[in-house]
Scaffold this motif. Structure first.
Motif, PDB file in Angstrom:
ATOM      1  N   LEU A 631      -0.115  -3.289   3.093  1.00 50.79           N
ATOM      2  CA  LEU A 631      -0.597  -3.736   4.394  1.00 50.79           C
ATOM      3  C   LEU A 631       0.091  -2.945   5.488  1.00 50.79           C
ATOM      4  O   LEU A 631       1.311  -2.767   5.477  1.00 50.79           O
ATOM      5  CB  LEU A 631      -0.300  -5.235   4.584  1.00 50.79           C
ATOM      6  N   GLN A 632      -0.680  -2.482   6.428  1.00 53.94           N
ATOM      7  CA  GLN A 632      -0.102  -1.760   7.556  1.00 53.94           C
ATOM      8  C   GLN A 632       0.701  -2.704   8.449  1.00 53.94           C
ATOM      9  O   GLN A 632       0.410  -3.914   8.534  1.00 53.94           O
ATOM     10  CB  GLN A 632      -1.204  -1.088   8.375  1.00 53.94           C
ATOM     11  N   ASP A 633       1.701  -2.168   9.109  1.00 47.90           N
ATOM     12  CA  ASP A 633       2.537  -2.988   9.981  1.00 47.90           C
ATOM     13  C   ASP A 633       1.721  -3.674  11.064  1.00 47.90           C
ATOM     14  O   ASP A 633       2.013  -4.802  11.454  1.00 47.90           O
ATOM     15  CB  ASP A 633       3.626  -2.123  10.622  1.00 47.90           C
ATOM     16  N   VAL A 655     -10.199  -3.849   6.133  1.00 43.64           N
ATOM     17  CA  VAL A 655     -11.000  -2.820   5.469  1.00 43.64           C
ATOM     18  C   VAL A 655     -10.051  -1.931   4.677  1.00 43.64           C
ATOM     19  O   VAL A 655      -8.867  -1.797   5.009  1.00 43.64           O
ATOM     20  CB  VAL A 655     -11.787  -1.980   6.497  1.00 43.64           C
ATOM     21  N   VAL A 656     -10.572  -1.299   3.606  1.00 46.06           N
ATOM     22  CA  VAL A 656      -9.758  -0.449   2.739  1.00 46.06           C
ATOM     23  C   VAL A 656      -9.721   0.957   3.303  1.00 46.06           C
ATOM     24  O   VAL A 656     -10.767   1.564   3.570  1.00 46.06           O
ATOM     25  CB  VAL A 656     -10.319  -0.442   1.303  1.00 46.06           C
ATOM     26  N   ALA A 657      -8.499   1.448   3.492  1.00 47.95           N
ATOM     27  CA  ALA A 657      -8.316   2.814   3.987  1.00 47.95           C
ATOM     28  C   ALA A 657      -7.952   3.719   2.806  1.00 47.95           C
ATOM     29  O   ALA A 657      -8.037   3.330   1.647  1.00 47.95           O
ATOM     30  CB  ALA A 657      -7.231   2.832   5.053  1.00 47.95           C
ATOM     31  N   LEU A 664      -1.788   3.345  -4.177  1.00 48.81           N
ATOM     32  CA  LEU A 664      -2.113   1.962  -3.851  1.00 48.81           C
ATOM     33  C   LEU A 664      -3.034   1.924  -2.631  1.00 48.81           C
ATOM     34  O   LEU A 664      -2.825   2.654  -1.660  1.00 48.81           O
ATOM     35  CB  LEU A 664      -0.843   1.167  -3.552  1.00 48.81           C
ATOM     36  N   PRO A 665      -4.054   1.075  -2.647  1.00 55.48           N
ATOM     37  CA  PRO A 665      -4.961   0.998  -1.488  1.00 55.48           C
ATOM     38  C   PRO A 665      -4.248   0.420  -0.276  1.00 55.48           C
ATOM     39  O   PRO A 665      -3.422  -0.489  -0.387  1.00 55.48           O
ATOM     40  CB  PRO A 665      -6.071   0.062  -1.981  1.00 55.48           C
ATOM     41  N   ILE A 666      -4.590   0.956   0.896  1.00 59.64           N
ATOM     42  CA  ILE A 666      -4.020   0.499   2.158  1.00 59.64           C
ATOM     43  C   ILE A 666      -5.072  -0.319   2.896  1.00 59.64           C
ATOM     44  O   ILE A 666      -6.232   0.097   3.011  1.00 59.64           O
ATOM     45  CB  ILE A 666      -3.572   1.689   3.034  1.00 59.64           C
TER      46      ILE A 666
END
Length: 748
Positions: A631-633, A655-657, A664-666
């Motif tokens: 997960l992004q900050d 959404v998946v980046a 690993l998906p972000i």
């Protein structure tokens, strides 16, 4: 995917002690390590091959069936890993194993394990509180730093014994519950198990022992039969023997009898706790009130007196202690199998007298004397026993033994002196090191090398916190002196103090017992949690054996005070817990087959009900995959977590980046996220809702089709999907009741 494998090492398709291997990925957990009081080394041989892989041990109860093998496995097989247990399991288990060893040593040259092995095993114990979460280890999966999976263990109350534990073992989405020998009923000194709160685990490991017993005798009826039998025996001049374990179930019986003694004013009769560790058991029970039932804690809060201060309970460690107490008497003596300990000696003396009563308080181990007496056909008219006793040496044997002991001590002293002289040699490596440390010092004289060497004081001087010299000799522990007579020379076959000669009988001094409640005799076997080796300084002795045909004329009564849940309750509990998979252990073939058949027929554990044999491994790897994400900050800073059971839960729309460098998906925040309907998370039972609504003042009742009706206006149903349906007339009461239902869940 989490890999789970289970292998019974002892205690499958039989009522033998418990010991199982649970493997979760690369972590190996030993579930209990029990042994019988026969101490057959072959029983523990299956552990030898797996011990090098074991990472830790979880102990559920403080009796031989769950931890009796630890001293041998640690002392002789070399197990050296953390052993997790609650504080009472540590305290009472240590006393239990001391008592087991001393009971064996009193009648034989017992060398299978030593008191040092007992101490070493219990030194490895990590003492926990209930619901305390402990992280065991990290997995070795090749994931991004900080994302390794961990295994968490959590102890919950099992009931039945002080500190008894149901273990919850969690890794990722896998939850394993190990629940054996539990009790759902509230007792005098303990509350029931919390197993019913651990619903829908991935795997439940539970015992089948007692599954075919049906509904046992009601507690009030059982207690009434016990107390009436004891009262009639005492009033007719007979004595009563209750073989019981030394530190666990004995507390329930001691509390029951002490309260009865007080209410019926029976001080003229003796009530005795008789074992090698009885004084320490009584003291430990008084100091662990916070682990006992809410009732006892409430009594303490209201009266400020300890309800486990059993005024009418006397403590005894030897036959001389018993002679100092009023008779006739009731004796709680170890051990329940009647294969060793004070209970066996007393049984041999009491059995020939028809005025006496022997109450068997626990299901007996197969092949034991207690099992023979508890036969459905009734006890035999007599039993042939091999009796043992330790007696002091006399004459030439004594002189020879003393010479050997003195020679050994002289050799040990010579070796110690040589070692001390070597340590003080100027050429010794230690002094070379000290001289090297002193080189380069600018401060000679008071602060130089001379003062540094002088600081090594050879006297055992201890200075207290206020500068006073402490005499450490007053803290020296006394040596345990084995009772030469053991149970000989003190008989319950005739009058109050009649005596009976036995092979090797010799005179012995008396050991008075104090008349006040729970006070220690002068030479108590165990004065605290520490115990010196009892073999080193006692009078030289030898063990003798003889065969005896013991006539059984005393009354034999079997009453189950083992504290396990009965078969009907076990069915309801397992059905309520709703495990996805179920492993059945610890029960004979008939009990195991009955539990497996019932659970399959009732649709319990839809992913499988298994009962592996000893040595048979079962692969229980999860079929549902779990995924790791990053997960992004920017997303985590806006998440609001709520506690749901053991998890922190939050709702987000993302959404998946592009994957990160580790593949690993972000997840990134979804800028076009639409709103969502509320999501309710939690595990609420209809019966719980009924109690909450009743407490709020609503008239609630269940209909035949399991609908909870409130005030005849609102109905609440639990659907097969686990969802709740609230139906009724639109009115203020409907919305108030619906709000109460909502409050029982976490809303996202």
């Amino acid at each position: 995917m989490t890999s789970v494998r289970f292998t019974p090492l002892i205690g499958a398709h039989t009522d033998d002690p418990l010991c199982y291997l649970l493997e979760i990925d690369d972590t190996c957990i030993l579930l209990d390590c029990g042994w019988t009081d026969a101490f057959d080394v072959e029983m523990l041989e299956p552990l030898r091959q797996v011990l090098p892989r074991v990472n830790c041990v979880l102990v559920s109860h403080a009796d031989s069936a769950h931890l009796g093998g630890l001293p041998y496995v640690v002392g002789k097989m070399g197990l050296d890993v953390p052993i997790y247990a609650t504080l009472p399991v540590y305290n009472m288990g240590l006393l239990h194993m001391y008592d087991v060893f001393l009971a064996k040593d009193a009648v034989s040259d017992f060398d299978i394990f030593s008191l040092d092995d007992v101490d070493t095993a219990f030194d490895l114990m990590v003492k926990l509180k209930y619901t305390q979460h402990v992280t065991l280890s990290r997995g070795k999966a090749s994931t991004a730093p900080g994302l390794e999976s961990t295994i968490t263990i959590t102890p919950y109350a099992a009931g039945r014994t002080l500190g008894g534990t149901v273990w919850k073992i969690t890794k990722d989405t896998e939850e394993v519950v190990y629940a054996v020998d539990y009790n759902h009923k509230k007792e005098r000194h303990l509350d029931g198990t919390l197993l019913e709160t651990l619903t829908r685990p991935s795997l439940l490991i539970s015992n089948a022992l007692g599954f075919t017993s049906g509904v046992g005798r009601k507690r009030k009826a059982r207690d009434k039969l016990l107390l009436s039998s004891i009262t009639s025996t005492l009033r007719s001049g007979g004595n009563v023997l209750l073989p019981i374990d030394s530190s666990l179930r004995v507390l329930e019986l001691a509390l029951l009898l002490s309260q009865f003694w007080q209410s019926q004013k029976l001080a003229q009769y003796g009530l005795v706790l008789y074992s090698h560790s009885s004084y320490s058991v009584a003291m430990q029970a008084r100091s662990q009130l916070e682990w006992m039932s809410d009732t006892l804690q409430r009594l303490f809060d209201e009266s400020r007196s300890n309800p486990m201060d059993l005024r009418y309970l006397h403590i005894a460690h030897s036959p001389e202690d018993l002679d100092a107490l009023p008779r006739p008497m009731v004796i709680l003596a170890s051990h329940p199998s009647l294969e060793a300990g004070p209970a066996r000696d007393l049984f041999v003396q009491m059995a020939p007298n028809p005025a006496n009563l022997v109450v068997l308080t626990q299901p007996a181990r197969r092949g034991s004397l207690a099992a023979t007496l508890a036969s459905p056909a009734g006890p035999p008219a007599s039993v042939a026993l091999r009796l043992h006793k330790r007696i002091p040496l006399q004459g030439e044997e004594l002189e020879r033994a003393l010479r050997v002991r003195e020679q050994e001590r002289s050799e040990a002293a010579t070796a110690a002196a040589a070692a001390a002289a070597a340590a003080l040699n100027p050429e010794d490596e230690l002094l070379d090191t000290l001289e090297t440390m002193d080189m380069g010092s600018d401060d000679e004289g008071a602060g130089g090398a001379g003062s540094r060497l002088a600081s090594f004081d050879l006297m055992d001087t201890v200075v207290g916190p206020y500068g006073a010299i402490v005499d450490t000799s007053i803290y020296a522990r006394g040596e345990y002196m084995a009772d030469a007579n053991d149970a000989s020379g003190h008989s319950f076959t005739g009058g109050a103090n009649s005596k009976q000669a036995e092979p090797g009988q010799t005179g012995a001094g008396t050991n008075p017992v104090h008349g006040s409640s729970m006070e220690a005799p002068v030479d108590a076997s165990i004065s605290g949690m520490d115990l010196e080796d009892p073999l080193e300084n006692r009078t030289p002795t030898k063990c003798i054996s003889w065969d005896a045909d013991v006539q059984i004329r005393a009354s034999i009564l079997s009453l189950d005070y083992s504290g396990r849940s009965d078969g009907l309750s076990m069915k309801k509990i397992v059905e309520h817990v709703e495990p996805r998979r179920l492993i059945v252990v610890h029960g004979n073939d008939a009990e195991t087959a009955a539990m497996v058949e019932y659970c399959k027929a009732a649709g319990i554990a839809k992913e499988g009900v298994m009962a592996p044999a000893v040595g048979e491994s079962v692969d229980l790897s999860s079929q549902s995959a779990s995924h790791k994400i990053v997960l992004q900050d920017a997303m985590t800073s806006h998440l609001t977590y709520q506690q749901v059971d053991d998890y922190q839960v939050a709702y987000f729309d993302a959404v998946v980046a592009q994957p990160d460098p580790h593949g690993l998906p972000i997840l990134e925040p979804n800028p076009d996220a639409p709103g969502h309907d509320p999501i309710f998370v939690g595990d609420v039972q209809l019966n719980t809702l009924r109690q909450i609504l009743a407490a709020a003042g609503y008239a609630v009742e269940f209909t035949v089709d399991k609908v909870l009706v409130c005030n005849d206006k609102v109905g609440i149903r639990k659907l097969a999907t686990g969802e709740f349906a609230v139906e009724g007339v639109f009115c203020d009461e409907y919305f108030e009741i619906r709000s109460l239902v909502y409050e029982q869940f976490r809303q996202f």
